[in-house]
Design an enzyme around this catalytic site. Structure first.
Site, PDB file in Angstrom:
ATOM      1  N   TYR A   1     -12.022   7.212  20.837  1.00  0.00           N
ATOM      2  CA  TYR A   1     -12.450   7.113  21.886  1.00  0.00           C
ATOM      3  C   TYR A   1     -11.268   7.259  23.128  1.00  0.00           C
ATOM      4  CZ  TYR A   1     -17.784   6.239  22.491  1.00  0.00           C
ATOM      5  OH  TYR A   1     -19.216   6.804  22.020  1.00  0.00           O
TER       6      TYR A   1
ATOM      7  N   LYS B   1     -17.124   2.876   7.633  1.00  0.00           N
ATOM      8  CA  LYS B   1     -16.869   3.326   7.094  1.00  0.00           C
ATOM      9  C   LYS B   1     -16.026   4.305   6.115  1.00  0.00           C
ATOM     10  CE  LYS B   1     -18.813   7.216   5.314  1.00  0.00           C
ATOM     11  NZ  LYS B   1     -20.068   7.287   5.466  1.00  0.00           N
TER      12      LYS B   1
ATOM     13  N   ASP C   1     -23.628   4.803   7.868  1.00  0.00           N
ATOM     14  CA  ASP C   1     -25.085   5.347   7.465  1.00  0.00           C
ATOM     15  C   ASP C   1     -26.395   4.388   6.856  1.00  0.00           C
ATOM     16  OD1 ASP C   1     -23.425   5.278   5.291  1.00  0.00           O
ATOM     17  OD2 ASP C   1     -23.295   6.854   4.744  1.00  0.00           O
TER      18      ASP C   1
ATOM     19  N   ASP D   1     -21.259   2.812  19.666  1.00  0.00           N
ATOM     20  CA  ASP D   1     -22.275   3.686  20.553  1.00  0.00           C
ATOM     21  C   ASP D   1     -23.800   3.880  19.974  1.00  0.00           C
ATOM     22  OD1 ASP D   1     -23.121   4.815  22.930  1.00  0.00           O
ATOM     23  OD2 ASP D   1     -21.845   6.697  22.178  1.00  0.00           O
TER      24      ASP D   1
ATOM     25  N   ASP E   1     -27.402   2.145  20.520  1.00  0.00           N
ATOM     26  CA  ASP E   1     -29.191   3.167  21.220  1.00  0.00           C
ATOM     27  C   ASP E   1     -30.124   3.293  19.729  1.00  0.00           C
ATOM     28  OD1 ASP E   1     -27.852   4.592  23.123  1.00  0.00           O
ATOM     29  OD2 ASP E   1     -28.803   6.293  23.140  1.00  0.00           O
TER      30      ASP E   1
HETATM   31  C1  LIG Z   1     -20.931   7.731  28.804  1.00  0.00           C
HETATM   32  C2  LIG Z   1     -20.357   6.794  27.638  1.00  0.00           C
HETATM   33  C3  LIG Z   1     -19.347   7.079  28.506  1.00  0.00           C
HETATM   34  C4  LIG Z   1     -20.190   5.847  27.241  1.00  0.00           C
HETATM   35  C5  LIG Z   1     -20.082   5.615  25.552  1.00  0.00           C
HETATM   36  O1  LIG Z   1     -19.866   6.524  24.767  1.00  0.00           O
HETATM   37  O2  LIG Z   1     -19.893   4.048  25.287  1.00  0.00           O
HETATM   38  C6  LIG Z   1     -22.146   5.485  26.603  1.00  0.00           C
HETATM   39  O3  LIG Z   1     -22.760   6.218  26.010  1.00  0.00           O
HETATM   40  C7  LIG Z   1     -22.752   4.145  26.624  1.00  0.00           C
HETATM   41  O4  LIG Z   1     -22.757   3.531  25.498  1.00  0.00           O
HETATM   42  O5  LIG Z   1     -21.983   2.902  27.055  1.00  0.00           O
HETATM   43 MG   LIG Z   2     -24.542   5.059  24.438  1.00  0.00          MG
END
Ligand SMILES: CC(C)[C@H](C(=O)O)[C@@H](O)C(=O)O
Ligand SMILES: [Mg+2]
Ligand SMILES: NC(=O)c1ccc[n+]([C@@H]2O[C@H](COP(=O)([O-])OP(=O)(O)OC[C@H]3O[C@@H](n4cnc5c(N)ncnc54)[C@H](O)[C@@H]3O)[C@@H](O)[C@H]2O)c1
Length: 356
Positions: A135, A190, A222, A246, A250
């Site tokens: 990042y 990884k 993975d 990240d 999700d």
């Molecule tokens: C918007 C983006 C920069 C952010 C990230 O990738 O960290 C988001 O996806 C999160 O999970 O907070």
């Molecule tokens: Mg995110």
């Protein structure tokens, strides 16, 4: 106690409004000050993280953040894009430890896309390193390739890197969090392919010597993605780098029924923090009044617990959320037959009413 309120873009203002109402209903007389951030910051001051917004965030005891991002800004040069606001806040405030707890409230076991028996009772904590990795690594950009099979062509490149200090400090956070839970930590890497993550694994293994009471295992990312869907309850605490965290968080969000349920805390070494839902600005539903405000309300509860030293007040909010779910109230993202569909504002108001 001063709280910086940074609503941002898309559904950000809608969900932050509800969290602010909940905080106000606690009657604790917080000082709250709002500032534009993300696309809203760019529109107001020509920059996604205006100087005054950063100053407010630095001065406040804690930050409540909505979300940033708007398709209409996707063609701006990168330094002006809304996402730079949240990245800039994390980096400027040294918020290296991102805690994303994925908890399935029993009432929502039917809302998950997974079978109830796979997810019921789920309570895992994903700890994502937040200020390093690919990042922030440099160099990055687009250049003409000077080696490899595609010499002379344009190529995009980024740099994945982790300093030893960065790995050690997030490992300590993770081991200490595991000590307060079921004492099991999975470090996700990884290492089979990437030098950065072999180094990560070696350092986490070394830090483990200071926490003999915690059982540590290592898993490739993975496989971790697969195991999260196959048998998520086998995990207790997971620690991983910025990019893997990240993505995995999700995925974990869906185990809780919806990404609209997953709060987060981003902390520095003194537990000063920024609190935001794990989801984004959801431009597809912005302005419709249907966004789920619970991840943001639960993030406000984390703020009371971690940064403001008010754990009983955090409990009050979390209990109120449980109560409204038990009453059968659901925003569309967690709706199922037999429950009552409500909008963002109705959900927020119900949480306020459920506070005792
Ligand atoms: C918007 C983006 C920069 C952010 C990230 O990738 O960290 C988001 O996806 C999160 O999970 O907070
Ligand atoms: Mg995110
Ligand atoms: N920390 C942040 O501010 C943050 C985090 C993630 C994405 N983003 C940004 O948000 C924008 C949209 O990104 P995206 O679409 O990939 O991800 P997103 O998280 O905004 O949305 C993904 C999906 O989840 C749904 N969703 C998200 N939050 C919800 C909620 N509270 N209630 C109900 N449904 C919800 C959306 O409607 C959409 O269908 C992009 O500009 C992205 O960069 C910002």
């Amino acid at each position: 106690m001063k709280i910086a309120i940074l609503p941002g873009d898309g559904i950000g203002p809608e969900i932050v409004d509800q969290a602010v109402n909940v905080l106000n209903a606690l009657d604790l007389k917080f000082e709250m000050e709002s500032a534009p951030v993300g696309g809203a910051g760019y529109a107001a001051h020509g920059h996604p993280l205006p100087e005054a917004t950063l100053k407010l965030a630095q001065e406040a005891d804690a930050i409540l953040f909505g979300a940033v991002g708007d398709w209409k800004y996707d063609t701006l040069e990168r330094s002006l894009r809304p996402e730079q606001a949240i990245l800039g806040l994390r980096k400027n405030l040294n918020l290296f430890a991102n805690l994303r707890p994925a908890i399935l409230y029993p009432e929502l076991s039917g809302a998950s896309t997974l079978k109830p028996e796979v997810v019921s009772g789920l309570d895992i904590l994903i700890i994502r390193e937040l200020t390093g990795d690919i990042y922030f690594g440099k160099p990055r950009g687009v250049r003409i390739a000077t080696d490899g099979a595609f010499v002379g062509e344009r190529e995009g490149y980024d740099t994945m890197r982790y300093a030893e200090t960065e790995i050690r400090r997030i490992a300590h956070v993770a081991f200490q969090a595991a000590q307060k839970r079921d004492k099991r930590l999975t470090s996700v890497d990884k290492a089979n392919v990437l030098e950065t993550f072999q180094f990560w694994k070696d350092i986490v293994t070394d830090v483990h010597k200071e926490y003999p009471d915690v059982a540590l295992d290592h898993m490739y990312v993975d496989n971790a993605a697969m195991q999260l869907i196959r048998a998520p309850k086998k995990f207790d605490v997971m620690v991983t780098g910025n990019m893997f965290g990240d993505i995995l968080s999700d995925a974990a969000a869906m185990l809780t029924g919806s990404i609209g349920m997953l709060p987060s805390a981003s902390l520095d070494k003194n537990n000063k923090g920024l609190y935001e839902p794990s989801h984004g600005s959801a431009p597809d539903i912005a302005g419709k009044g249907i966004a789920n405000p619970l991840a943001t309300i639960l993030s406000a509860a984390m703020m009371l617990r971690f940064s403001l030293g008010l754990p009983e007040q955090a409990d009050r909010i979390e209990n109120a959320v449980k109560k409204v779910l038990a009453q059968g109230l659901r925003t569309p993202d967690i709706y199922e037959a037999g429950t009552t569909k409500v909008g963002t504002v109705e959900m927020g108001e119900a949480v306020v009413r459920a506070l005792i």
